[in-house]
Design an enzyme around this catalytic site. Structure first.
Site, mmCIF file in Angstrom:
data_model
loop_
_atom_site.group_PDB
_atom_site.id
_atom_site.type_symbol
_atom_site.label_atom_id
_atom_site.label_comp_id
_atom_site.label_asym_id
_atom_site.label_seq_id
_atom_site.Cartn_x
_atom_site.Cartn_y
_atom_site.Cartn_z
ATOM 1 N NE ARG A 232 43.618 36.171 34.249
ATOM 2 C CZ ARG A 232 44.505 36.991 34.794
ATOM 3 N NH1 ARG A 232 44.903 36.848 36.034
ATOM 4 N NH2 ARG A 232 45.024 37.990 34.079
ATOM 5 C CG HIS B 240 41.714 39.098 38.270
ATOM 6 N ND1 HIS B 240 41.581 37.886 38.905
ATOM 7 C CD2 HIS B 240 41.159 40.017 39.103
ATOM 8 C CE1 HIS B 240 40.996 38.060 40.073
ATOM 9 N NE2 HIS B 240 40.718 39.339 40.217
ATOM 10 C CE1 TYR C 236 48.259 40.135 34.187
ATOM 11 C CE2 TYR C 236 47.478 42.342 34.744
ATOM 12 C CZ TYR C 236 47.226 41.000 34.562
ATOM 13 O OH TYR C 236 45.967 40.505 34.746
#
Lengths: 332, 377
Positions: free
Chosen positions: B259, B263, B272
């Site tokens: 990805r 998100h 993160y």
């Protein structure tokens, strides 16, 4: 299957009537399939689907793996692809694992696709207490599903109503939760028309007409209410309404009755708080406020976990509690 | 009695074209012709352009939250191209827009969806797919049911369903895999293992070394492919689709991808994720290796790239115009589409939606009613 001699002489039980509706709809429409746990060779744990696999084969009366979300989710997929699935969830308490699929998917698909994809499925679920069953086999969760936009919720309590309403549910273009009061499954027989017929969803039944007080109930409680009415003095005139369909509710029948009697007692097995009786009580004050002669009363299960069966009859509304409530409401 | 082995298995990893656009000749049989690669490369760029513009629409307040697809297009396109448009059925989550477009979904539908309009899910007649599925992992059961219906009716159709690595932790994933396996339905499970479920890395999501091995429990043919390699994805997907169509039951594909974006537009992956990891994967972008390959074949160059970029921009600009030109839905729709036919209670609510007494009988509201009653009316 042709009717047995007993059925011809004494009529059908609730189980027989549901079985006959299933068989007739499967014969009429080859898109109809049954899927669930033990519904095939075993005929279901209550024998409701007895003999159907023999007639229609293993591809239409399907024993699935033991997974309620899987049963509901694949039934949704079957419905999306043009089939008319009838998933069976073995007991009310086992609807939990299927809850997400039923409420977040089956119930929402028509509206979230603005009609492009619809879910014509009928989920059959034995419901309620009173048969000395194990834990999580005796619940009455109808209000949860009535509170879910996009679902129709039905709970007939007589063989004639069950056959007609199940036929209507299977033919309905939207998802229907069809609750079968297990306490009534074999409690009595009645004459049921042999040919197929429908009873429209959303219509209550006036079981007995009266002028002094309206009792609104559904499912196995109908018979407790009848017993309660028998206990009352002969000059008391009670109108008993069997709701039959929880959602969409038949408001007109209730309103007409309560505007006539001015008094109402609502009876259900489910816990009192946020039970469907709360909705009915609200509707009555919205539509009948100026006609009321007494506060609406509810005789219901308690806000407790449904007890194991040694205490279940203390939990369930019985004729005595119902008769007392009616007497008090009449005396108000 | 001596112990004996009753089950052995291994998982294959398949790559046909590496990060530099170099093809492994032995693996390249039954993949795509250069003409097909060229067309799919061009389509992939168009989808990437829509993705970038969707991001900008959100940032400029013209669209709600949007999950970017960037970097995962090869997994979507390679699988969808292996299926027959208008015949086979796609059941997506929300990070394979390119597959949906390839099978006939007008591009503005996806924008409409993220603009908060259900009509983005109103799949046109003849387009064989479900709309985006927002909760994680519930759609594989629907795909299983759809594929099951194809099998019941003996139709030569296959369903393909998409989900992420996180979804394989859901119970519904396992129930779908089991039902599909038990009933041998014509279905291809496609896991886009993009390494992250919002902020949780794959290693924390599962102890399994591969996602593909989860299918071994259901006795399904299962593969791990380089998900950024269009040829590898197509090759394996074609094998799985053909097997399903021929009555060979379900298969599982783990497409290893990444990805590249957050998100969703509501997320900030810098909280993160190690930027070095992102940089490494940027180099594995499926578009880069396809371009390198096509350039070595003299099928692509900077001029063609510029011309095509302009074309993509023009197409996407029209798509945005279409989506933004659609007027707000009618409020009545929420009542009219709850059931096939509106019921009396919904009708009352619809009629009184803008009053202070939702659904109440007008003769029972307020002082007028009391006065009328008192006057014996």
């Amino acid at each position: 299957m042709p009717r047995t001699d007993v059925m011809k002489q004494k009529g059908l039980t609730l189980v027989d009537a549901i079985n006959e509706a299933l068989e007739q709809e499967m014969t009429r429409d080859e898109r109809v399939v049954i899927l669930g746990e033990d519904v095939g060779a075993n005929g279901g744990v209550f024998r409701v689907t007895e003999g159907l696999q023999k007639i229609f084969g293993k591809d239409r009366v399907i024993d699935t793996p033991l997974a309620e979300s899987g049963i509901m989710g694949t039934a949704i997929g079957l419905a999306m692809a043009g089939m008319r699935p009838i998933p069976e969830i073995q007991f009310d308490g086992f609807l939990g694992p299927a809850y997400d699929q039923l409420t977040n998917h089956a119930a929402r698909y028509r509206t979230r696709t603005r009609g492009a994809i619809t879910i014509p499925l009928t989920v059959r679920v034995p419901v309620g207490g009173g048969i000395h069953a194990p834990e999580l086999h005796s619940d009455s969760p109808e209000a949860i599903y009535a509170h879910t936009p996009g679902l129709k919720v039905v709970m007939p309590c007589t063989p004639v109503d069950a056959k007609g309403l199940l036929t209507a549910a299977i033919r309905d273009p939207d998802p229907v939760v069809f609750f079968e009061p297990k306490r009534v499954y074999r409690s009595f027989r009645e004459e049921v028309p042999e040919e197929e017929y429908t009873i429209p969803i959303g219509h209550a039944k006036v079981v007995s007409e009266g002028t002094d007080l309206t009792v609104v109930t559904w499912g196995a409680s109908v018979f407790e209410c009848l017993a309660a009415i028998d206990k009352l003095p002969e000059d008391v005139s009670i109108e008993l309404i069997d709701l039959r369909t929880i959602y969409p509710i038949d408001l007109d029948t209730i309103v007409q009755s309560v505007q006539k009697t001015g008094r109402c007692v609502i009876v259900h097995e489910a816990p009192k708080t946020s039970g469907f009786g709360a909705e009915i009580s609200s509707l009555i004050q919205e539509h009948c406020f100026l006609y009321l002669k007494a506060p609406v009363q509810r005789v219901a299960g308690f806000d407790t976990v449904m007890p194991y069966y040694k205490l279940e009859l203390d939990y369930l509304p019985d004729a005595k509690r119902i008769a007392e409530s009616v007497t008090q409401t009449l005396a108000y | 009695m001596p112990r004996k082995s009753v089950y052995k298995a291994e998982i294959e990893h398949i790559q046909v074209m590496d990060e530099n656009g170099v093809i492994d000749a032995a693996q390249s049989r039954n993949t795509l012709s250069d003409e097909e690669i060229l067309e799919l490369f061009k389509f992939m760029q168009q989808c990437r352009q829509l993705d970038e513009i969707a991001f900008k629409l959100q940032r400029s307040g013209r669209m709600g939250t949007y999950p970017q697809n960037k970097g995962q297009e090869a997994a979507a396109i390679g699988t969808a191209y292996a299926a027959k448009k208008g015949q086979d059925f796609l059941v997506p989550c929300y990070r394979e827009n390119a597959a949906l477009f390839m099978h006939g979904l007008p591009m503005h539908y996806v924008l409409l969806h993220w603009m908060g309009d259900e009509r983005g899910n109103q799949i046109p007649e003849g387009v064989q797919q479900l709309p985006l599925c927002i909760p994680i992992g519930t759609q594989m059961l629907h795909a299983t049911g759809i594929a099951w219906a194809f099998k019941m009716r003996k139709e030569p159709k296959v369903a393909l369903t998409y989900f992420g690595d996180g979804a394989t932790s859901e119970g519904d994933f396992h129930e779908a895999m089991n039902f599909a396996s038990v009933f041998q339905v014509p279905l291809v499970f496609i896991c886009q293992n993009n390494q992250w479920a919002i902020s949780v890395p794959r290693e924390s999501q599962m102890r399994s070394k591969t996602v593909a091995q989860k299918a071994l429990a259901y006795d399904m043919p299962t593969y791990q492919v380089d998900g950024n390699d269009l040829l590898a994805v197509y090759k394996i997907a074609k094998e799985c689709v053909d097997r399903a169509r021929g009555g060979g039951g379900p298969s599982f594909i783990e497409a290893v991808t990444y990805r590249l974006a957050d998100h969703t537009t509501a997320d900030d992956a810098r909280r993160y994720r190690d930027p070095k990891e992102v940089d490494m994967w940027l180099g594995r972008d499926p578009l880069i290796r396809l371009r390198k390959y096509l350039e070595t074949k003299d099928l692509w160059d900077e001029t063609k790239q510029k011309t095509h970029e302009e074309k993509c921009k023009a197409i996407v600009s029209e798509v945005v115009k279409t989506a933004e030109g659609i007027e707000k839905p009618s409020f009545d729709d929420i009542f009219d589409y709850t059931f096939a036919a509106i019921n009396p209670e919904l009708e009352r609510q619809k009629r009184t939606a803008r009053t202070s007494s939702l659904g109440q009988d007008p003769t029972q509201v307020g002082l007028t009613a009391a006065a009328e009653m008192a006057n014996g009316k």
